[in-house]
Design a protein around this motif. Structure first.
Motif, PDB file in Angstrom:
ATOM      1  N   PRO A  23       0.888  -1.158   0.145  1.00  0.00           N
ATOM      2  CA  PRO A  23      -0.043   0.153   0.032  1.00  0.00           C
ATOM      3  C   PRO A  23       0.851   1.196   0.078  1.00  0.00           C
ATOM      4  O   PRO A  23       2.078   1.114   0.477  1.00  0.00           O
ATOM      5  CB  PRO A  23      -0.987  -0.017   1.393  1.00  0.00           C
ATOM      6  CG  PRO A  23      -0.897  -1.615   1.648  1.00  0.00           C
ATOM      7  CD  PRO A  23       0.582  -1.866   1.210  1.00  0.00           C
ATOM      8  N   PRO A  24       0.490   2.340  -0.464  1.00  0.00           N
ATOM      9  CA  PRO A  24       1.074   3.497  -0.252  1.00  0.00           C
ATOM     10  C   PRO A  24       1.319   4.143   0.923  1.00  0.00           C
ATOM     11  O   PRO A  24       0.263   3.501   1.854  1.00  0.00           O
ATOM     12  CB  PRO A  24       0.188   4.490  -1.206  1.00  0.00           C
ATOM     13  CG  PRO A  24      -1.059   3.985  -1.326  1.00  0.00           C
ATOM     14  CD  PRO A  24      -0.858   2.418  -1.141  1.00  0.00           C
ATOM     15  N   TRP A  64       3.299   5.745  -4.334  1.00  0.00           N
ATOM     16  CA  TRP A  64       2.293   4.893  -5.087  1.00  0.00           C
ATOM     17  C   TRP A  64       1.926   3.483  -4.223  1.00  0.00           C
ATOM     18  O   TRP A  64       2.618   3.297  -3.375  1.00  0.00           O
ATOM     19  CB  TRP A  64       3.031   4.171  -6.554  1.00  0.00           C
ATOM     20  CG  TRP A  64       3.276   5.469  -7.447  1.00  0.00           C
ATOM     21  CD1 TRP A  64       3.625   6.616  -7.360  1.00  0.00           C
ATOM     22  CD2 TRP A  64       3.060   4.934  -8.924  1.00  0.00           C
ATOM     23  NE1 TRP A  64       3.726   7.152  -8.624  1.00  0.00           N
ATOM     24  CE2 TRP A  64       3.413   6.268  -9.663  1.00  0.00           C
ATOM     25  CE3 TRP A  64       2.927   3.895  -9.777  1.00  0.00           C
ATOM     26  CZ2 TRP A  64       3.398   6.414 -10.976  1.00  0.00           C
ATOM     27  CZ3 TRP A  64       2.754   3.961 -10.923  1.00  0.00           C
ATOM     28  CH2 TRP A  64       3.240   5.358 -11.744  1.00  0.00           C
ATOM     29  N   GLY A  65       0.879   2.973  -4.694  1.00  0.00           N
ATOM     30  CA  GLY A  65       0.654   1.559  -4.274  1.00  0.00           C
ATOM     31  C   GLY A  65       1.216   0.416  -5.419  1.00  0.00           C
ATOM     32  O   GLY A  65       1.483   1.060  -6.483  1.00  0.00           O
ATOM     33  N   ALA A  66       1.325  -0.684  -4.762  1.00  0.00           N
ATOM     34  CA  ALA A  66       1.679  -1.682  -5.757  1.00  0.00           C
ATOM     35  C   ALA A  66       1.102  -3.155  -5.321  1.00  0.00           C
ATOM     36  O   ALA A  66       0.880  -3.041  -4.159  1.00  0.00           O
ATOM     37  CB  ALA A  66       3.384  -1.673  -5.774  1.00  0.00           C
ATOM     38  N   ALA A  67       1.107  -4.147  -6.483  1.00  0.00           N
ATOM     39  CA  ALA A  67       0.578  -5.284  -6.307  1.00  0.00           C
ATOM     40  C   ALA A  67       1.282  -6.104  -7.147  1.00  0.00           C
ATOM     41  O   ALA A  67       1.458  -5.826  -8.318  1.00  0.00           O
ATOM     42  CB  ALA A  67      -0.995  -5.267  -5.980  1.00  0.00           C
ATOM     43  N   SER A  68       1.423  -7.383  -6.786  1.00  0.00           N
ATOM     44  CA  SER A  68       1.762  -8.519  -7.645  1.00  0.00           C
ATOM     45  C   SER A  68       0.873  -9.647  -7.394  1.00  0.00           C
ATOM     46  O   SER A  68       0.565 -10.184  -6.439  1.00  0.00           O
ATOM     47  CB  SER A  68       3.372  -8.850  -7.256  1.00  0.00           C
ATOM     48  OG  SER A  68       3.782  -9.816  -8.130  1.00  0.00           O
ATOM     49  N   SER A  94      -9.149  -2.562  -6.769  1.00  0.00           N
ATOM     50  CA  SER A  94     -10.056  -1.286  -6.718  1.00  0.00           C
ATOM     51  C   SER A  94     -11.056  -0.895  -6.036  1.00  0.00           C
ATOM     52  O   SER A  94     -11.285   0.206  -5.397  1.00  0.00           O
ATOM     53  CB  SER A  94     -10.802  -1.251  -8.146  1.00  0.00           C
ATOM     54  OG  SER A  94      -9.840  -1.551  -9.288  1.00  0.00           O
ATOM     55  N   ARG A  95     -11.603  -1.821  -5.247  1.00  0.00           N
ATOM     56  CA  ARG A  95     -12.545  -1.709  -4.186  1.00  0.00           C
ATOM     57  C   ARG A  95     -11.738  -1.421  -2.805  1.00  0.00           C
ATOM     58  O   ARG A  95     -12.370  -0.717  -1.965  1.00  0.00           O
ATOM     59  CB  ARG A  95     -13.549  -3.185  -3.958  1.00  0.00           C
ATOM     60  CG  ARG A  95     -14.390  -3.514  -5.049  1.00  0.00           C
ATOM     61  CD  ARG A  95     -15.234  -4.573  -4.634  1.00  0.00           C
ATOM     62  NE  ARG A  95     -14.686  -5.645  -4.231  1.00  0.00           N
ATOM     63  CZ  ARG A  95     -14.210  -6.939  -4.948  1.00  0.00           C
ATOM     64  NH1 ARG A  95     -14.337  -6.639  -6.236  1.00  0.00           N
ATOM     65  NH2 ARG A  95     -13.499  -7.752  -4.473  1.00  0.00           N
ATOM     66  N   LEU A  96     -10.892  -1.990  -2.713  1.00  0.00           N
ATOM     67  CA  LEU A  96     -10.209  -1.805  -1.171  1.00  0.00           C
ATOM     68  C   LEU A  96      -9.400  -0.679  -0.965  1.00  0.00           C
ATOM     69  O   LEU A  96      -9.159  -0.101  -0.086  1.00  0.00           O
ATOM     70  CB  LEU A  96      -9.022  -3.020  -0.740  1.00  0.00           C
ATOM     71  CG  LEU A  96     -10.199  -4.311  -0.776  1.00  0.00           C
ATOM     72  CD1 LEU A  96      -8.962  -5.331  -0.381  1.00  0.00           C
ATOM     73  CD2 LEU A  96     -11.107  -4.251   0.321  1.00  0.00           C
ATOM     74  N   TYR A  97      -8.788  -0.041  -2.101  1.00  0.00           N
ATOM     75  CA  TYR A  97      -7.910   1.104  -2.167  1.00  0.00           C
ATOM     76  C   TYR A  97      -8.417   2.257  -3.006  1.00  0.00           C
ATOM     77  O   TYR A  97      -9.449   2.294  -3.936  1.00  0.00           O
ATOM     78  CB  TYR A  97      -6.651   0.382  -2.728  1.00  0.00           C
ATOM     79  CG  TYR A  97      -6.068  -0.482  -1.669  1.00  0.00           C
ATOM     80  CD1 TYR A  97      -5.286  -0.085  -0.557  1.00  0.00           C
ATOM     81  CD2 TYR A  97      -6.315  -1.695  -1.952  1.00  0.00           C
ATOM     82  CE1 TYR A  97      -4.961  -0.960   0.380  1.00  0.00           C
ATOM     83  CE2 TYR A  97      -5.452  -2.812  -1.112  1.00  0.00           C
ATOM     84  CZ  TYR A  97      -5.001  -2.411   0.036  1.00  0.00           C
ATOM     85  OH  TYR A  97      -4.344  -3.201   0.942  1.00  0.00           O
TER      86      TYR A  97
END
Length: 255
Positions: A23-24, A64-68, A94-97
């Motif tokens: 998370p950012p 930024w946020g990031a995800a893998s 998209s829903r959570l952040y």
């Protein structure tokens, strides 16, 4: 660069349906998110979301946020299940952040999935699905991607083993699933995402044939496309290479 510790979230019941999020630092305003989709020819369990961690930690800013993303693999599932998993994972983020836009990165099969995802959400938009709330995709970066399954088999007949596991034995199904055969003029009417095509000059598993085909198709479809060759090492080394990290640092600064 990104210093947040990753958190594993589940978006389904299967062990492969998980995503690691970084998370950012701020959650009070809408911020960009970097999404990584791993490769592995849709079948290799040794290629997973951990492949994206170093790229995230070395290139993505704290703001930024990031995800893998992990997704289910063949032969347990076939197309379009891999794509549905990517969709479900990104929809959950998209829903959570509080996401302003996505920069999506895909390596090898993951590059194919990233472009399939863009097509999928463009079709949702054209059907006026009001339940779809995916933020804008500002850019897609395709690293050593697979873009035309029929041509891939023609060039590398020994790759049939994973193509059939992931897509079945019907060549027409391969064609429909291949980004080189998408209606890019229609997709472009939905999204102005810039598409970056990146190929390592030392890639031993994919020649320049796939990327040059994709480049020609995108340009003829009027898409905003940029092509880069890098000295990134072998196919599996490229994601961890300094050359790719340097390119991403520039792209993020310009985004």
């Amino acid at each position: 660069m990104h210093g947040c510790e990753g958190e594993i979230l589940k978006y389904g019941d299967d062990v492969f349906q998980s995503v690691t999020v970084f998370p950012p630092f701020s959650s009070s305003k809408r911020l960009p998110w970097f999404i990584y989709i791993h490769g592995g020819a849709w079948v290799d369990p040794n290629q997973d979301k951990t492949m994206g961690y170093s790229l995230i930690q070395n290139t993505v800013p704290n703001e930024w946020g990031a995800a893998s993303i992990n997704y289910r693999l063949s032969p347990s599932v076939q197309h379009p299940t891999h794509l549905q998993d990517i969709f479900d994972a990104i929809a959950m983020i998209s829903r959570l952040y509080n996401v302003s836009n996505f920069l999506i990165v895909g390596h090898s099969a993951g590059a194919c999935l990233a472009l399939q995802f863009l097509k999928k959400i463009s079709e949702f938009s054209q059907s006026y699905d009001t339940n779809l709330q995916i933020p804008e995709i500002s850019a897609i970066v395709c690293v050593e991607g697979i873009y035309d399954l029929v041509e891939l088999y023609s060039e590398y007949p020994n790759y049939l083993y994973f193509i059939e596991k992931a897509f079945g034995d019907c060549h027409e199904d391969w064609r429909r699933a291949s980004p080189c055969h998408f209606d890019w003029d229609k997709i472009r009417q939905f999204s102005q995402a810039k598409i970056f095509l990146v190929q390592s000059l030392q890639d031993e598993l994919l020649s320049m044939r796939q990327v040059l085909l994709m480049k020609e198709i995108l340009q003829s479809g009027g898409c905003d496309c940029e092509f880069h060759t890098i000295n990134g090492g072998s196919h599996d080394e490229t994601v961890q290479s300094e050359a790719l990290a340097s390119l991403f640092q520039r792209l993020i600064k310009e985004s």
